[in-house]
Write an enzyme that holds these catalytic residues in place. Structure first.
Site, PDB file in Angstrom:
ATOM      1  N   ASP A 127      27.832  31.369   6.697  1.00  0.00           N
ATOM      2  CA  ASP A 127      28.835  32.423   6.574  1.00  0.00           C
ATOM      3  C   ASP A 127      28.711  33.308   7.807  1.00  0.00           C
ATOM      4  OD1 ASP A 127      30.344  34.661   6.068  1.00  0.00           O
ATOM      5  OD2 ASP A 127      29.716  34.872   3.978  1.00  0.00           O
TER       6      ASP A 127
ATOM      7  N   PHE B 277      25.561  38.598   1.017  1.00  0.00           N
ATOM      8  CA  PHE B 277      26.893  39.121   0.733  1.00  0.00           C
ATOM      9  C   PHE B 277      27.913  38.096   1.217  1.00  0.00           C
ATOM     10  CE2 PHE B 277      30.885  41.256   1.411  1.00  0.00           C
ATOM     11  CZ  PHE B 277      31.027  41.945   0.217  1.00  0.00           C
TER      12      PHE B 277
ATOM     13  N   LYS C 231      37.017  38.430   9.240  1.00  0.00           N
ATOM     14  CA  LYS C 231      36.867  39.731   9.907  1.00  0.00           C
ATOM     15  C   LYS C 231      37.473  39.763  11.322  1.00  0.00           C
ATOM     16  CE  LYS C 231      33.709  41.958   6.904  1.00  0.00           C
ATOM     17  NZ  LYS C 231      32.564  41.448   6.164  1.00  0.00           N
TER      18      LYS C 231
HETATM   19  C1  PLP Z   1      32.795  40.899   4.732  1.00  0.00           C
HETATM   20  C2  PLP Z   1      32.095  39.652   4.414  1.00  0.00           C
HETATM   21  C3  PLP Z   1      32.631  38.724   3.487  1.00  0.00           C
HETATM   22  C4  PLP Z   1      33.874  38.999   2.678  1.00  0.00           C
HETATM   23  O1  PLP Z   1      35.010  39.170   3.463  1.00  0.00           O
HETATM   24  P1  PLP Z   1      36.315  39.872   2.800  1.00  0.00           P
HETATM   25  O2  PLP Z   1      37.344  39.768   3.883  1.00  0.00           O
HETATM   26  O3  PLP Z   1      35.927  41.296   2.501  1.00  0.00           O
HETATM   27  O4  PLP Z   1      36.648  39.116   1.577  1.00  0.00           O
HETATM   28  C5  PLP Z   1      31.940  37.545   3.278  1.00  0.00           C
HETATM   29  N1  PLP Z   1      30.813  37.274   3.936  1.00  0.00           N
HETATM   30  C6  PLP Z   1      30.263  38.131   4.838  1.00  0.00           C
HETATM   31  C7  PLP Z   1      29.006  37.747   5.551  1.00  0.00           C
HETATM   32  C8  PLP Z   1      30.877  39.358   5.087  1.00  0.00           C
HETATM   33  O5  PLP Z   1      30.315  40.218   5.932  1.00  0.00           O
END
Ligand code: PLP
Length: 401
Positions: free
Chosen positions: A223, A138, A252
């Protein structure tokens, strides 16, 4: 039905299926609904609220900066951006950063950097650069990023997707090596897959990926939007494997639970592909976001969030594993990123979340099978004990009924 829920359903796009609770206030690990009922927040806005709700130091940083200067765009310098990025580079060991707002934007930034690096530094032929990601990933919801996804629902109806994207099995370094070609620009990977269901790869996986990426001159981009900022018991989850990637994506919790703040960090050689005008964001790096994020980093370090997450996470997971319930398939996690996989033949993860909500515990299922427990990192052992009692009683109630 609650009139607020009715109103939201009338006017807001139905791209989520929220639990039926209307939250009006938050403080630390708790939130309150419109009836005055208190809940322990085990969701923390998908880990964005690691500092707890309305952290006083962050609210002060926000309101002081909001009253002084909030948004100027990067057409000008502000006195807040550089100190924030300097601190971020200091604690991560990267040379430079590019500030954005949402996580997905920062992932897009990383992909753009990787592609341009492939053309200008690695020498990949024009329009040929490839990005490799993992099954079950994700990375956000933009078109390019869902083009990397293996989740049918994230993709269906949104194609066509940009070319040059492929996927390999998560946790399988040999699969990565087999997929690399001379055109591969980068391997994008989560150290732990959060939305994928709190999936933890084998020990040493990331280190092996780093070795492979180095061997083939492929950028390793982690990420850490969800796993970073102390969530898993280290400042950044890649350090559990002793890995220093070529680039990292943060978001986040970087915004302290108050604002959307994200960043792509990298070595100078990678970041220098960006020239004035190549890429940008109206709000990215604004003084308000910078002031709040700098304070969020400082609070995380001063209040030792990584140590807290490691210690309390071990405790929480240990006690979860002691719960003897036929509904549990597995309890797994690292630090305070914990997933409880349920036997969906007996109970849906959603039903369990609704039952937990009745008992004052807020969480959300991921992939219909896993209930996530990712409380603010300011949670205490006592609060964890109380939550565990409720979790145990909830599982018990499902088993007898
Ligand atoms: C939440 C998340 C995203 C996307 O972040 P948004 O602020 O919702 O665009 C990307 N990568 C990971 C691992 C995430 O948990």
């Amino acid at each position: 039905m609650n009139p607020t829920i009715q109103l939201e359903q009338r006017y807001c796009a139905h791209n989520y299926a929220p639990l039926p609770v209307v939250l009006v206030r938050g403080e630390g690990v708790y939130v309150w609904d419109d009836q005055g009922k208190r809940y322990l927040d085990m969701m923390s806005a998908y880990s964005a609220v690691s500092h707890g709700h309305c952290h006083p130091r962050l609210v002060r940083a926000l309101s002081e900066q909001a009253a002084r200067l909030a948004v100027v765009s990067r057409a000008f310098y502000s006195d807040r951006l550089a100190p924030f990025l300097q601190r971020l580079c200091d604690i991560t060991g990267f040379d430079m950063a590019l500030p954005m707002n949402s996580g997905a934007e920062a992932v897009e930034t990383a992909l753009k950097a990787a592609r341009k690096w492939a053309y200008t530094v690695k020498g990949v032929a024009p329009e040929r650069a490839e990005i490799i990601a993992c099954d079950g990933n994700f990375h956000g919801r933009t078109i390019a990023v869902v083009g990397l996804s293996s989740e049918p629902q994230y993709r269906e109806g949104f194609g066509p997707f940009p070319p040059g994207m492929k996927r390999v099995a998560y946790g399988d370094a040999a699969a990565l090596e087999a997929a690399i070609t001379p055109d591969t620009a980068a391997f994008l990977v989560e150290p732990i897959q959060g939305e994928g269901g709190i999936v933890i790869p084998p020990v040493g996986y990331l280190a092996e990926c780093a070795r492979i990426c180095k061997k083939y001159n492929v950028l390793l981009i982690c990420d850490e939007i969800q796993t970073g900022m102390a969530r898993t018991g280290a400042l950044f989850a890649c350090s559990h494997d002793g890995v220093k990637p070529d680039g990292v994506v943060l978001g986040k919790a970087l915004g302290g639970g108050l604002l959307a703040v994200s960043a792509f960090l990298a070595r100078r050689e990678v970041m220098e592909v960006f020239q004035p005008g190549d890429h940008g964001s109206t709000f990215g790096g604004n003084p308000l976001a910078s002031a709040v994020a700098l304070e969020a980093v400082n609070v995380m370090l001063e209040d030792r969030y990584a140590e807290r997450a490691a210690e309390l996470g071990d405790y929480f997971l240990g006690r979860l594993r002691e719960i003897n319930s036929p509904l549990i398939r597995e309890a797994r996690g690292k630090g305070l990123l914990i997933g409880l996989e349920v036997d969906t033949v007996r109970v849906s993860a959603r039903a369990l979340c609704e039952a937990l909500m009745q008992r004052g515990i807020l969480s959300k299922e991921t992939h219909h099978t896993v209930v996530r427990f990712a409380p603010p990192l300011v949670i205490t052992r006592q609060q964890i004990d109380n939550a565990l009692d409720q979790i145990q009683d909830t599982l018990q109630a499902f088993t007898v009924s």
